[in-house]
Scaffold this motif. Sequence first.
Motif, mmCIF file in Angstrom:
data_model
loop_
_atom_site.group_PDB
_atom_site.id
_atom_site.type_symbol
_atom_site.label_atom_id
_atom_site.label_comp_id
_atom_site.label_asym_id
_atom_site.label_seq_id
_atom_site.Cartn_x
_atom_site.Cartn_y
_atom_site.Cartn_z
ATOM 1 N N UNK A 201 5.381 7.558 -9.273
ATOM 2 C CA UNK A 201 6.639 7.691 -10.002
ATOM 3 C C UNK A 201 7.669 8.557 -9.306
ATOM 4 N N UNK A 202 7.207 9.675 -8.705
ATOM 5 C CA UNK A 202 8.133 10.583 -8.006
ATOM 6 C C UNK A 202 8.849 9.857 -6.878
ATOM 7 N N UNK A 203 8.099 9.022 -6.156
ATOM 8 C CA UNK A 203 8.701 8.301 -5.034
ATOM 9 C C UNK A 203 9.592 7.162 -5.507
ATOM 10 N N UNK A 204 9.224 6.560 -6.634
ATOM 11 C CA UNK A 204 10.074 5.489 -7.173
ATOM 12 C C UNK A 204 11.437 6.037 -7.576
ATOM 13 N N UNK A 205 11.469 7.271 -8.031
ATOM 14 C CA UNK A 205 12.755 7.893 -8.381
ATOM 15 C C UNK A 205 13.670 7.984 -7.167
ATOM 16 N N UNK A 206 13.071 8.213 -6.002
ATOM 17 C CA UNK A 206 13.870 8.276 -4.772
ATOM 18 C C UNK A 206 14.571 6.943 -4.527
ATOM 19 N N UNK B 158 0.809 -1.221 0.000
ATOM 20 C CA UNK B 158 0.000 0.000 0.000
ATOM 21 C C UNK B 158 0.844 1.274 0.000
ATOM 22 N N UNK B 159 2.177 1.159 -0.034
ATOM 23 C CA UNK B 159 3.022 2.345 -0.087
ATOM 24 C C UNK B 159 2.981 2.972 -1.482
ATOM 25 N N UNK B 160 3.276 4.266 -1.531
ATOM 26 C CA UNK B 160 3.168 5.021 -2.781
ATOM 27 C C UNK B 160 4.082 4.490 -3.890
ATOM 28 N N UNK B 161 5.211 3.889 -3.512
ATOM 29 C CA UNK B 161 6.128 3.358 -4.530
ATOM 30 C C UNK B 161 5.426 2.402 -5.487
ATOM 31 N N UNK C 6 10.380 -4.942 -4.082
ATOM 32 C CA UNK C 6 11.456 -4.199 -4.749
ATOM 33 C C UNK C 6 11.838 -4.859 -6.074
ATOM 34 N N UNK C 7 11.847 -6.181 -6.093
ATOM 35 C CA UNK C 7 12.161 -6.884 -7.343
ATOM 36 C C UNK C 7 11.130 -6.560 -8.426
ATOM 37 N N UNK C 8 9.871 -6.367 -8.030
ATOM 38 C CA UNK C 8 8.833 -5.978 -8.992
ATOM 39 C C UNK C 8 9.133 -4.639 -9.636
ATOM 40 N N UNK C 9 9.861 -3.785 -8.908
ATOM 41 C CA UNK C 9 10.244 -2.480 -9.457
ATOM 42 C C UNK C 9 11.591 -2.545 -10.179
#
Length: 373
Positions: free
Chosen positions: A122-127, A113-116, A145-148
């Motif tokens: 997307x903005x948070x994934x960049x972090x 449920x986290x924004x990532x 994390x592997x999914x990303x």
Amino acid sequence: MAYDKSIWFHAASLGEYEQGLPVMEKMKKKYPNHRIVLSFFSPSGYEIRKNNTVADVTVYLPLDTKKNAKKFIELVRPDMVFFIKYEYWPNYLKELKEKQIRTFLISGIFRENQLFFKWYGGFYRKALDTFDYFFVQNSTSKELLLRLGKSNVLVSGDTRFDRVVSILEKDNSLDYISEFKNNILTVVIGSSWPKDESILVDFINTTKHKVKFIIAPHNIKAEQIQELKNNITKKVVLFSERENKNLDDYDVFIVDTIGILTKIYSYADIAYVGGGFGNPGVHNILEPATFGIPIVIGPNFSHFSEATALVNTEGCLSISNSEELTETFVTLIQNEDIRHEKGHICGTFVQMNKGATEKILSYILTENPKNIQ
């Protein structure tokens, strides 16, 4: 000593500080020529731990702006940076990445449920792109994390287990608690809130068993301490009033100070950990667990993996009302075998989950660039 370089740790609050502490201590020993800089986001975390002995500098982290990030990092000049659990400051992380400063997440935990993991995150994934490596608590976090596409991840576990295991190696003796306990079975009530105390006081006042109680409330404001004392009909002494008293004459000891609860847990035969009747839920159960004692908590614990695990293995007992509390306490007080069995489950659980710090240090020191000395 004059320091040219630093190792920077950032903790949101007290809980994250406790998670980062074992790694801080190891890095301080490994790199004695580096300044250890510790930053907090939470004022309460800072106030309680601003005089810690592991960091050379302890500060608030300025707000996450490009200007603040640039200035702070120029002042600190870190060789390595550790963010703890789930702290993500995009401007700081971007600046660290641009300066090619190695940045790690330790004791990380990720949930779906986290924004990532949202389509609009997307903005948070960049972090996340800025971290050199993720050391996470569980396999679920790694899978997310592997999914990303993040393969730079290791399930190292939770460093809090290493911290609480280290407590056993310290001197936890307190003469005045020994005098109060006087070899009588003792229940230690830690981090209690009024909702906990309302049902606990009923049991304390009515129990006929030979048992002593130590209460360390979460809030130690004088008026609340006095109200708690007034509600107890048995003989009560406060920590602040203990001088020149025969402490073994008293039934209840109320701790109206901070910083000694961990040591007090070492005297417990049974622990009650508060917070479980409110949100977000129960306080830290690992400190009493490391001493191998059974733990009783309120019903709100599902957000805490260690509490959930110990409830499932029955080392920790969850109660929802005064009737359940009475039944649980009476069983633990009367039956030494059950008390020791559940305590053994708690102590073993902590021992089996230690080792996260060594996994983190093993990777970092193996991959360590030559310019870190």
